[in-house]
Design a protein around this motif. Structure first.
Motif, PDB file in Angstrom:
ATOM      1  N   LEU A  89       2.926  -9.446  -5.896  1.00 45.54           N
ATOM      2  CA  LEU A  89       2.178  -8.223  -5.638  1.00 45.54           C
ATOM      3  C   LEU A  89       3.075  -7.204  -4.965  1.00 45.54           C
ATOM      4  CD1 LEU A  89      -1.031  -9.814  -4.027  1.00 45.54           C
ATOM      5  CD2 LEU A  89      -0.719  -9.135  -6.406  1.00 45.54           C
ATOM      6  N   LEU A  90       2.965  -5.951  -5.392  1.00 44.85           N
ATOM      7  CA  LEU A  90       3.645  -4.872  -4.690  1.00 44.85           C
ATOM      8  C   LEU A  90       2.896  -4.582  -3.397  1.00 44.85           C
ATOM      9  CD1 LEU A  90       4.410  -2.441  -7.658  1.00 44.85           C
ATOM     10  CD2 LEU A  90       6.041  -3.897  -6.436  1.00 44.85           C
ATOM     11  N   GLU A 132     -12.126  -9.548  -4.034  1.00 44.36           N
ATOM     12  CA  GLU A 132     -12.778 -10.809  -3.685  1.00 44.36           C
ATOM     13  C   GLU A 132     -13.128 -11.597  -4.944  1.00 44.36           C
ATOM     14  OE1 GLU A 132     -15.696 -11.745  -0.203  1.00 44.36           O
ATOM     15  OE2 GLU A 132     -16.875 -10.986  -1.904  1.00 44.36           O
ATOM     16  N   HIS A 133     -12.816 -12.875  -4.904  1.00 45.06           N
ATOM     17  CA  HIS A 133     -13.066 -13.770  -6.033  1.00 45.06           C
ATOM     18  C   HIS A 133     -13.094 -15.201  -5.513  1.00 45.06           C
ATOM     19  CE1 HIS A 133      -8.709 -13.771  -5.488  1.00 45.06           C
ATOM     20  NE2 HIS A 133      -8.696 -14.954  -6.097  1.00 45.06           N
ATOM     21  N   ALA A 136       1.026 -11.368   3.434  1.00 49.41           N
ATOM     22  CA  ALA A 136      -0.264 -10.935   2.905  1.00 49.41           C
ATOM     23  C   ALA A 136      -1.363 -11.253   3.905  1.00 49.41           C
ATOM     24  CB  ALA A 136      -0.555 -11.629   1.579  1.00 49.41           C
ATOM     25  N   ILE A 137      -2.481 -10.574   3.729  1.00 50.12           N
ATOM     26  CA  ILE A 137      -3.703 -10.899   4.462  1.00 50.12           C
ATOM     27  C   ILE A 137      -4.665 -11.513   3.451  1.00 50.12           C
ATOM     28  CG2 ILE A 137      -5.738  -9.946   5.640  1.00 50.12           C
ATOM     29  CD1 ILE A 137      -3.333  -9.806   7.410  1.00 50.12           C
ATOM     30  N   GLU A 195      -4.471  -9.132   0.170  1.00 52.21           N
ATOM     31  CA  GLU A 195      -3.815  -7.833   0.286  1.00 52.21           C
ATOM     32  C   GLU A 195      -2.360  -8.044   0.661  1.00 52.21           C
ATOM     33  OE1 GLU A 195      -3.892  -3.639   2.785  1.00 52.21           O
ATOM     34  OE2 GLU A 195      -5.402  -5.161   3.204  1.00 52.21           O
ATOM     35  N   ALA A 196      -1.456  -7.529  -0.154  1.00 49.88           N
ATOM     36  CA  ALA A 196      -0.016  -7.649   0.135  1.00 49.88           C
ATOM     37  C   ALA A 196       0.357  -6.603   1.182  1.00 49.88           C
ATOM     38  CB  ALA A 196       0.797  -7.432  -1.137  1.00 49.88           C
TER      39      ALA A 196
END
Length: 109
Positions: A38-39, A46-47, A62-63, A90-91
């Motif tokens: 991920l950039l 959400e998944h 990441a978070i 989230e990166a």
């Protein structure tokens, strides 16, 4: 035995106007290994998944948000996520990770 080369796809991903790359590394029995890149700033909404998941951050950070409970995950750390557990990613910076999906063996459930 097989050795897998893990290449960075971040530059090509950015050049194509995309913010993430996900690709299968290998698969055997009830396990699938994926490469997730991920950039910085990219959010995977959400998944959940029907398999247990192990995320190993190889580069960056990441978070991982579990419906408001946030876990900071950095290079060199490993996280286990139970099957069906809702989460987003989230990166915080350009991130490269291995994602190992471990599907329950139907013979034992």
């Amino acid at each position: 035995m097989k050795v897998f080369e893990l290449k960075s796809h971040l530059q090509a991903t950015e050049n194509e106007g995309k913010s993430k790359h996900i690709g299968k590394v290998t698969e055997f029995r009830n396990v699938r290994v994926l490469q997730l890149q991920l950039l910085a700033g990219t959010v995977v909404p959400e998944h959940n998944t029907d398999a247990d998941v192990i995320i190993s951050i190889q580069k960056g950070s990441a978070i991982i948000d579990f419906q408001g409970t946030k876990i900071s995950l950095n290079s060199g750390q490993l996280l286990h996520i139970d099957a069906l557990e809702l989460h987003s990613v989230e990166a915080l910076e350009d991130m490269e990770a291995l994602v190992v999906r471990i599907q329950a063996d139907p013979a034992t459930t």
